[in-house]
Motif scaffolding. Structure first.
Motif, PDB file in Angstrom:
ATOM      1  N   VAL A  88       0.988  -2.957   2.942  1.00 39.12           N
ATOM      2  CA  VAL A  88       0.259  -2.547   1.738  1.00 39.12           C
ATOM      3  C   VAL A  88       1.125  -1.631   0.880  1.00 39.12           C
ATOM      4  O   VAL A  88       1.263  -1.853  -0.332  1.00 39.12           O
ATOM      5  N   GLN A  89       1.736  -0.608   1.485  1.00 39.24           N
ATOM      6  CA  GLN A  89       2.601   0.305   0.726  1.00 39.24           C
ATOM      7  C   GLN A  89       3.761  -0.457   0.080  1.00 39.24           C
ATOM      8  O   GLN A  89       4.068  -0.257  -1.089  1.00 39.24           O
ATOM      9  N   LEU A  90       4.399  -1.320   0.850  1.00 44.38           N
ATOM     10  CA  LEU A  90       5.556  -2.056   0.337  1.00 44.38           C
ATOM     11  C   LEU A  90       5.174  -2.986  -0.806  1.00 44.38           C
ATOM     12  O   LEU A  90       5.779  -2.951  -1.883  1.00 44.38           O
ATOM     13  N   PHE A  91       4.157  -3.818  -0.593  1.00 42.92           N
ATOM     14  CA  PHE A  91       3.823  -4.816  -1.612  1.00 42.92           C
ATOM     15  C   PHE A  91       3.144  -4.201  -2.830  1.00 42.92           C
ATOM     16  O   PHE A  91       3.322  -4.691  -3.940  1.00 42.92           O
ATOM     17  N   GLU A  92       2.392  -3.124  -2.674  1.00 39.66           N
ATOM     18  CA  GLU A  92       1.836  -2.454  -3.846  1.00 39.66           C
ATOM     19  C   GLU A  92       2.940  -1.774  -4.647  1.00 39.66           C
ATOM     20  O   GLU A  92       2.807  -1.582  -5.848  1.00 39.66           O
ATOM     21  N   THR A  93       4.022  -1.412  -3.995  1.00 37.31           N
ATOM     22  CA  THR A  93       5.175  -0.867  -4.717  1.00 37.31           C
ATOM     23  C   THR A  93       5.869  -1.968  -5.508  1.00 37.31           C
ATOM     24  O   THR A  93       6.268  -1.771  -6.653  1.00 37.31           O
ATOM     25  N   LEU A  94       5.998  -3.138  -4.908  1.00 36.44           N
ATOM     26  CA  LEU A  94       6.693  -4.250  -5.560  1.00 36.44           C
ATOM     27  C   LEU A  94       5.877  -4.897  -6.679  1.00 36.44           C
ATOM     28  O   LEU A  94       6.446  -5.372  -7.665  1.00 36.44           O
ATOM     29  N   THR A  97       0.756  -1.475 -10.152  1.00 42.85           N
ATOM     30  CA  THR A  97       0.874  -0.879 -11.481  1.00 42.85           C
ATOM     31  C   THR A  97       0.577   0.619 -11.474  1.00 42.85           C
ATOM     32  O   THR A  97       0.688   1.262 -12.508  1.00 42.85           O
ATOM     33  N   ARG A  98       0.206   1.161 -10.328  1.00 41.68           N
ATOM     34  CA  ARG A  98      -0.145   2.587 -10.267  1.00 41.68           C
ATOM     35  C   ARG A  98       1.110   3.439 -10.096  1.00 41.68           C
ATOM     36  O   ARG A  98       1.976   3.120  -9.281  1.00 41.68           O
ATOM     37  N   ASN A  99       1.198   4.530 -10.845  1.00 35.27           N
ATOM     38  CA  ASN A  99       2.353   5.425 -10.762  1.00 35.27           C
ATOM     39  C   ASN A  99       2.619   5.884  -9.342  1.00 35.27           C
ATOM     40  O   ASN A  99       3.772   5.996  -8.929  1.00 35.27           O
ATOM     41  N   LEU A 102       4.546   3.137  -7.787  1.00 40.88           N
ATOM     42  CA  LEU A 102       5.777   2.765  -8.480  1.00 40.88           C
ATOM     43  C   LEU A 102       6.877   3.814  -8.400  1.00 40.88           C
ATOM     44  O   LEU A 102       8.047   3.493  -8.562  1.00 40.88           O
ATOM     45  N   LYS A 103       6.534   5.062  -8.105  1.00 42.27           N
ATOM     46  CA  LYS A 103       7.578   6.092  -8.102  1.00 42.27           C
ATOM     47  C   LYS A 103       8.596   5.898  -6.982  1.00 42.27           C
ATOM     48  O   LYS A 103       9.682   6.438  -7.050  1.00 42.27           O
ATOM     49  N   LYS A 104       8.281   5.107  -5.970  1.00 39.86           N
ATOM     50  CA  LYS A 104       9.262   4.848  -4.913  1.00 39.86           C
ATOM     51  C   LYS A 104      10.073   3.576  -5.168  1.00 39.86           C
ATOM     52  O   LYS A 104      11.001   3.278  -4.446  1.00 39.86           O
ATOM     53  N   LEU A 105       9.742   2.858  -6.218  1.00 41.59           N
ATOM     54  CA  LEU A 105      10.414   1.593  -6.523  1.00 41.59           C
ATOM     55  C   LEU A 105      11.927   1.771  -6.668  1.00 41.59           C
ATOM     56  O   LEU A 105      12.700   0.967  -6.165  1.00 41.59           O
TER      57      LEU A 105
END
Length: 180
Positions: A88-94, A97-99, A102-105
């Motif tokens: 979940v963490q990985l794919f929501e980062t990839l 749209t939530r900051n 995305l800040k770990k992208l």
């Protein structure tokens, strides 16, 4: 770690798993393996990080005393050498749209992503997951390692790392038929 050595550039390793219970177990093993590194226990957060919804938000450092807000920022940025996290963490980062996600992208760039138990992803999502991973590899120079016994039909252009893998797969299949 061997792949990190072969690729050079001291790439970050993102070890992604489907369930928090497995994360806790694997993180503990990785922690024990890192204990032999000089200074690890004083600065464990620099080397190894656990990030999921139930994880403790304390970033470990003997040099600095981080408050909860600073710890949360360091954890959510994935700036450690190895990050153990959820799908979940990985794919929501990839694809999110939530900051907060995305800040770990930026810290994914050049990483080695280990997807353990990828067969746990709903089969209806596999085309999306494959598309996202292939594009992320192109854009962010990622290397992906899938660890699975069931070999779901995803990442068709990937390279098999285990020589004679069919031998092991057929052996397992034969054993299953013997049990039936």
């Amino acid at each position: 770690m061997k792949l990190r050595e072969l690729l050079g550039d001291n790439r970050r390793i993102i070890y992604s798993l489907p369930f928090t219970s497995i994360i806790e177990q694997n993180y503990d093993v990785l922690y024990r393996l890192h204990k032999n590194i000089e200074g690890f226990e004083k600065e464990s957060g620099r080397y190894l990080l656990k990030h999921h919804s139930l994880a403790n938000i304390k970033y470990e450092s003997d040099e600095y005393d981080f408050d909860n807000l600073q710890s949360e920022l360091l954890i959510e940025n994935w700036s450690s050498g190895i990050v153990v996290t959820t799908f979940v963490q990985l794919f929501e980062t990839l694809i999110g749209t939530r900051n907060r996600m995305l800040k770990k992208l930026i810290n994914l760039k050049g990483s080695i992503i280990i997807l353990d138990e990828i067969q746990a992803i709903d089969i209806s999502l596999l085309p999306l997951v494959e598309f996202v991973l292939e594009r992320a590899c192109e854009i962010y120079d990622l290397r992906i390692v899938m660890m699975t016994a069931t070999k779901p039909y995803i990442l068709k252009n990937s390279i098999e790392l285990l020589e004679d893998n069919q031998k092991y797969f057929l052996c397992l299949t034969e054993q299953l038929f013997c049990l039936i």
